[in-house]
Design an enzyme around this catalytic site. Structure first.
Site, PDB file in Angstrom:
ATOM      1  N   TYR A  70      11.631   6.695  -7.690  1.00  0.00           N
ATOM      2  CA  TYR A  70      10.300   6.168  -7.322  1.00  0.00           C
ATOM      3  C   TYR A  70       9.311   6.428  -8.463  1.00  0.00           C
ATOM      4  O   TYR A  70       8.598   5.521  -8.905  1.00  0.00           O
ATOM      5  CB  TYR A  70       9.827   6.837  -6.032  1.00  0.00           C
ATOM      6  CG  TYR A  70       8.384   6.573  -5.689  1.00  0.00           C
ATOM      7  CD1 TYR A  70       7.977   5.345  -5.172  1.00  0.00           C
ATOM      8  CD2 TYR A  70       7.407   7.556  -5.889  1.00  0.00           C
ATOM      9  CE1 TYR A  70       6.640   5.111  -4.858  1.00  0.00           C
ATOM     10  CE2 TYR A  70       6.076   7.322  -5.575  1.00  0.00           C
ATOM     11  CZ  TYR A  70       5.695   6.097  -5.062  1.00  0.00           C
ATOM     12  OH  TYR A  70       4.367   5.862  -4.757  1.00  0.00           O
TER      13      TYR A  70
ATOM     14  N   THR B 219       7.595   2.323  -1.110  1.00  0.00           N
ATOM     15  CA  THR B 219       7.045   3.681  -1.191  1.00  0.00           C
ATOM     16  C   THR B 219       7.900   4.760  -0.535  1.00  0.00           C
ATOM     17  O   THR B 219       7.478   5.914  -0.468  1.00  0.00           O
ATOM     18  CB  THR B 219       5.640   3.721  -0.545  1.00  0.00           C
ATOM     19  OG1 THR B 219       5.761   3.278   0.817  1.00  0.00           O
ATOM     20  CG2 THR B 219       4.658   2.838  -1.280  1.00  0.00           C
TER      21      THR B 219
ATOM     22  N   ASP C 254       0.957  10.115  -8.637  1.00  0.00           N
ATOM     23  CA  ASP C 254       1.128  11.425  -9.257  1.00  0.00           C
ATOM     24  C   ASP C 254       2.610  11.705  -9.591  1.00  0.00           C
ATOM     25  O   ASP C 254       2.913  12.550 -10.431  1.00  0.00           O
ATOM     26  CB  ASP C 254       0.594  12.523  -8.323  1.00  0.00           C
ATOM     27  CG  ASP C 254       1.104  12.393  -6.893  1.00  0.00           C
ATOM     28  OD1 ASP C 254       1.705  11.348  -6.553  1.00  0.00           O
ATOM     29  OD2 ASP C 254       0.909  13.339  -6.109  1.00  0.00           O
TER      30      ASP C 254
ATOM     31  N   ASP D 158       5.511 -12.824  -1.501  1.00  0.00           N
ATOM     32  CA  ASP D 158       6.393 -11.722  -1.899  1.00  0.00           C
ATOM     33  C   ASP D 158       6.202 -11.544  -3.406  1.00  0.00           C
ATOM     34  O   ASP D 158       6.470 -12.472  -4.179  1.00  0.00           O
ATOM     35  CB  ASP D 158       7.841 -12.101  -1.553  1.00  0.00           C
ATOM     36  CG  ASP D 158       8.781 -10.936  -1.760  1.00  0.00           C
ATOM     37  OD1 ASP D 158       8.534 -10.133  -2.691  1.00  0.00           O
ATOM     38  OD2 ASP D 158       9.750 -10.817  -1.004  1.00  0.00           O
ATOM     39  N   ILE D 159       5.728 -10.375  -3.821  1.00  0.00           N
ATOM     40  CA  ILE D 159       5.353 -10.211  -5.239  1.00  0.00           C
ATOM     41  C   ILE D 159       6.551 -10.296  -6.187  1.00  0.00           C
ATOM     42  O   ILE D 159       6.371 -10.428  -7.393  1.00  0.00           O
ATOM     43  CB  ILE D 159       4.574  -8.891  -5.497  1.00  0.00           C
ATOM     44  CG1 ILE D 159       5.384  -7.655  -5.077  1.00  0.00           C
ATOM     45  CG2 ILE D 159       3.222  -8.922  -4.830  1.00  0.00           C
ATOM     46  CD1 ILE D 159       4.765  -6.343  -5.554  1.00  0.00           C
TER      47      ILE D 159
ATOM     48  N   ALA E 130       4.006  -1.976  -2.622  1.00  0.00           N
ATOM     49  CA  ALA E 130       5.032  -1.198  -3.331  1.00  0.00           C
ATOM     50  C   ALA E 130       6.128  -0.810  -2.350  1.00  0.00           C
ATOM     51  O   ALA E 130       5.954  -0.906  -1.130  1.00  0.00           O
ATOM     52  CB  ALA E 130       4.418   0.055  -3.951  1.00  0.00           C
TER      53      ALA E 130
ATOM     54  N   LYS F  45       7.241   3.746 -10.837  1.00  0.00           N
ATOM     55  CA  LYS F  45       5.778   3.681 -10.943  1.00  0.00           C
ATOM     56  C   LYS F  45       5.359   3.783 -12.417  1.00  0.00           C
ATOM     57  O   LYS F  45       4.435   3.106 -12.860  1.00  0.00           O
ATOM     58  CB  LYS F  45       5.109   4.783 -10.111  1.00  0.00           C
ATOM     59  CG  LYS F  45       5.362   4.703  -8.617  1.00  0.00           C
ATOM     60  CD  LYS F  45       4.954   3.388  -7.980  1.00  0.00           C
ATOM     61  CE  LYS F  45       3.471   3.168  -7.920  1.00  0.00           C
ATOM     62  NZ  LYS F  45       3.129   1.911  -7.169  1.00  0.00           N
TER      63      LYS F  45
HETATM   64  N1  LIG Z   1       1.203   6.960   0.233  1.00  0.00           N
HETATM   65  C1  LIG Z   1       0.991   7.826  -0.745  1.00  0.00           C
HETATM   66  O1  LIG Z   1       0.922   9.057  -0.516  1.00  0.00           O
HETATM   67  C2  LIG Z   1       0.817   7.360  -2.163  1.00  0.00           C
HETATM   68  C3  LIG Z   1       0.625   8.321  -3.169  1.00  0.00           C
HETATM   69  C4  LIG Z   1       0.434   7.897  -4.487  1.00  0.00           C
HETATM   70  C5  LIG Z   1       0.437   6.548  -4.796  1.00  0.00           C
HETATM   71  N2  LIG Z   1       0.658   5.641  -3.805  1.00  0.00           N
HETATM   72  C6  LIG Z   1       0.675   4.217  -4.192  1.00  0.00           C
HETATM   73  O2  LIG Z   1      -0.356   3.551  -3.472  1.00  0.00           O
HETATM   74  C7  LIG Z   1       0.049   2.196  -3.213  1.00  0.00           C
HETATM   75  C8  LIG Z   1      -0.082   1.929  -1.718  1.00  0.00           C
HETATM   76  O3  LIG Z   1       0.789   2.819  -1.029  1.00  0.00           O
HETATM   77  P1  LIG Z   1       0.839   2.870   0.560  1.00  0.00           P
HETATM   78  O4  LIG Z   1       1.216   4.257   0.947  1.00  0.00           O
HETATM   79  O5  LIG Z   1      -0.385   2.231   1.112  1.00  0.00           O
HETATM   80  O6  LIG Z   1       2.109   1.935   0.843  1.00  0.00           O
HETATM   81  P2  LIG Z   1       2.719   1.453   2.233  1.00  0.00           P
HETATM   82  O7  LIG Z   1       1.927   1.956   3.382  1.00  0.00           O
HETATM   83  O8  LIG Z   1       4.184   1.736   2.173  1.00  0.00           O
HETATM   84  O9  LIG Z   1       2.491  -0.126   2.166  1.00  0.00           O
HETATM   85  C9  LIG Z   1       3.183  -0.889   1.238  1.00  0.00           C
HETATM   86  C10 LIG Z   1       2.704  -2.313   1.351  1.00  0.00           C
HETATM   87  O10 LIG Z   1       3.419  -3.100   0.393  1.00  0.00           O
HETATM   88  C11 LIG Z   1       3.877  -4.270   1.031  1.00  0.00           C
HETATM   89  N3  LIG Z   1       5.049  -4.775   0.319  1.00  0.00           N
HETATM   90  C12 LIG Z   1       6.232  -4.140   0.119  1.00  0.00           C
HETATM   91  N4  LIG Z   1       7.054  -4.944  -0.589  1.00  0.00           N
HETATM   92  C13 LIG Z   1       6.377  -6.071  -0.860  1.00  0.00           C
HETATM   93  C14 LIG Z   1       6.681  -7.263  -1.555  1.00  0.00           C
HETATM   94  N5  LIG Z   1       7.866  -7.451  -2.133  1.00  0.00           N
HETATM   95  N6  LIG Z   1       5.731  -8.230  -1.648  1.00  0.00           N
HETATM   96  C15 LIG Z   1       4.521  -8.066  -1.059  1.00  0.00           C
HETATM   97  N7  LIG Z   1       4.179  -6.970  -0.378  1.00  0.00           N
HETATM   98  C16 LIG Z   1       5.094  -5.981  -0.279  1.00  0.00           C
HETATM   99  C17 LIG Z   1       4.191  -3.816   2.451  1.00  0.00           C
HETATM  100  O11 LIG Z   1       4.304  -4.937   3.290  1.00  0.00           O
HETATM  101  P3  LIG Z   1       5.192  -4.844   4.661  1.00  0.00           P
HETATM  102  O12 LIG Z   1       4.328  -4.077   5.616  1.00  0.00           O
HETATM  103  O13 LIG Z   1       5.415  -6.251   5.044  1.00  0.00           O
HETATM  104  O14 LIG Z   1       6.451  -4.126   4.285  1.00  0.00           O
HETATM  105  C18 LIG Z   1       2.946  -2.960   2.716  1.00  0.00           C
HETATM  106  O15 LIG Z   1       1.852  -3.779   3.047  1.00  0.00           O
HETATM  107  C19 LIG Z   1       1.467   2.075  -3.760  1.00  0.00           C
HETATM  108  O16 LIG Z   1       1.412   1.547  -5.060  1.00  0.00           O
HETATM  109  C20 LIG Z   1       1.961   3.508  -3.823  1.00  0.00           C
HETATM  110  O17 LIG Z   1       2.947   3.665  -4.827  1.00  0.00           O
HETATM  111  C21 LIG Z   1       0.835   6.000  -2.497  1.00  0.00           C
END
Ligand SMILES: NC(=O)c1ccc[n+]([C@@H]2O[C@H](COP(=O)([O-])OP(=O)(O)OC[C@H]3O[C@@H](n4cnc5c(N)ncnc54)[C@H](OP(=O)(O)O)[C@@H]3O)[C@@H](O)[C@H]2O)c1
Length: 295
Positions: free
Chosen positions: A126, A61, A101, A35-36, A59, A130
């Site tokens: 959010y 998200t 973004d 857990d980060i 994150a 970020k």
């Molecule tokens: N999705 C978008 O459109 C988007 C756009 C811009 C930027 N981003 C950025 O891209 C990155 C990846 O986003 P994503 O959409 O792939 O996210 P996501 O599908 O919501 O996945 C989040 C991941 O983080 C893990 N996590 C959450 N809390 C944690 C903790 N305390 N310790 C360790 N792991 C933890 C989750 O694990 P669990 O499955 O166990 O909860 C999951 O594996 C993020 O930084 C996000 O801000 C995303």
């Protein structure tokens, strides 16, 4: 090269595990294992693994939930990346951190894009988290890459494409109201993972924008997806402010990959090319899953 990957069960992390795992040793603990937000666990793991790279795709998200869950958003999106950055200083490795973004307010006149050094003025909790995560990484990690991306879709996790299929096919509806005044670049998580690999391999440093080329509205993307999948769904355009959501969202989410291009590192392609490739590979299965009512 040994990579410690956080967030591998998520949308982007899943594809990073696949893309980087084909070339390097990737250690990808789940949230229960690492857990980060827990400093001791982060340090213990980093000492044990001795990674060359810590790649943080973890994150909180859920943009609307972030408006209410102030404690959690601070812990996961700010203190987590800070722990990883401080750990990287202690164990002499590089941090690759993903940002968004949503650090911008989206008030630039359309279609002007945001550049890496534009001032960050987030509209939502959010977006603020970020922004703060970027500051924490810059202040604490001696060697870092921050990758700002946006509007991700992919085979794993929640995204816009699955959402519109579930809202229509999953509920046997033939119409859908979709926002037509927000502009962004739909970005395939697999392509972004390939871009992250390129950045790591070329030992890049600093903050980069990495989204697909070109831009569109959610309305236009929906039209494109339904047409590509031969689905007869009629769309009703609505404004961003008509769509009731807790968090404010920027109207203009267009990012220019200026630094990637300047340094000859850009592997991102036009959004339509990647949506086509994604739907050619996964479209039939996504349609089947949506019809079955699977999320
Ligand atoms: N999705 C978008 O459109 C988007 C756009 C811009 C930027 N981003 C950025 O891209 C990155 C990846 O986003 P994503 O959409 O792939 O996210 P996501 O599908 O919501 O996945 C989040 C991941 O983080 C893990 N996590 C959450 N809390 C944690 C903790 N305390 N310790 C360790 N792991 C933890 C989750 O694990 P669990 O499955 O166990 O909860 C999951 O594996 C993020 O930084 C996000 O801000 C995303």
């Amino acid at each position: 090269m040994r990579i410690l990957l956080l967030g591998s069960s998520g949308l982007l992390g899943h594809d990073c595990k696949e893309v980087l795992g084909n070339a390097y040793e990737v250690i990808a603990p789940n949230r229960e294992e690492l857990d980060i937000i827990n400093w001791d666990v982060v340090i213990e793991k980093m000492q044990k693994v001795s990674p060359d790279i810590v790649l943080n795709c973890a994150a909180f998200t859920d943009v609307d939930a972030c408006e209410k869950e102030h404690f959690k958003v601070r812990k996961v999106n700010l203190e987590g990346p800070r722990n990883l950055a401080q750990g990287s200083a202690r164990f002499n490795c590089k941090v690759v951190h993903i940002s968004s973004d949503y650090v911008f307010d989206g008030k630039k006149s359309l279609p002007q894009p945001y550049f890496e050094d534009d001032s960050m003025e987030p509209l939502s909790a959010y977006g603020r988290s970020k922004y703060e995560s970027e500051v924490a990484v810059k202040e604490n990690a001696p060697d870092y890459i921050i990758v700002r991306s946006g509007w991700l879709y992919g085979i794993k996790g929640k995204d816009f494409i699955k959402s519109i299929l579930n809202k229509t096919l999953g509920k046997k509806r033939k119409t859908l109201r979709v926002v037509a005044d927000q502009y962004a670049s739909p970005t395939w998580s697999y392509r972004l993972a390939t871009q992250i690999k390129e950045l790591i391999e070329r030992d890049a440093k600093g903050t980069y924008h990495a989204t697909a080329e070109g831009y569109c509205t959610p309305y236009e993307l929906s039209q494109y997806v339904f047409k590509k999948l031969n689905l007869n769904i009629s769309l009703e355009p609505i404004g961003l402010t008509d769509y009731k959501q807790l968090a404010k969202r920027p109207h203009n989410c267009i990012l220019e990959n200026r630094l990637l291009k300047k340094q000859g590192l850009n592997v991102m392609v036009d959004w339509k090319e990647d949506v086509d490739a994604f739907l050619d590979e996964f479209g039939k299965d996504l349609v089947k899953e949506a019809r079955r009512g699977k999320k």
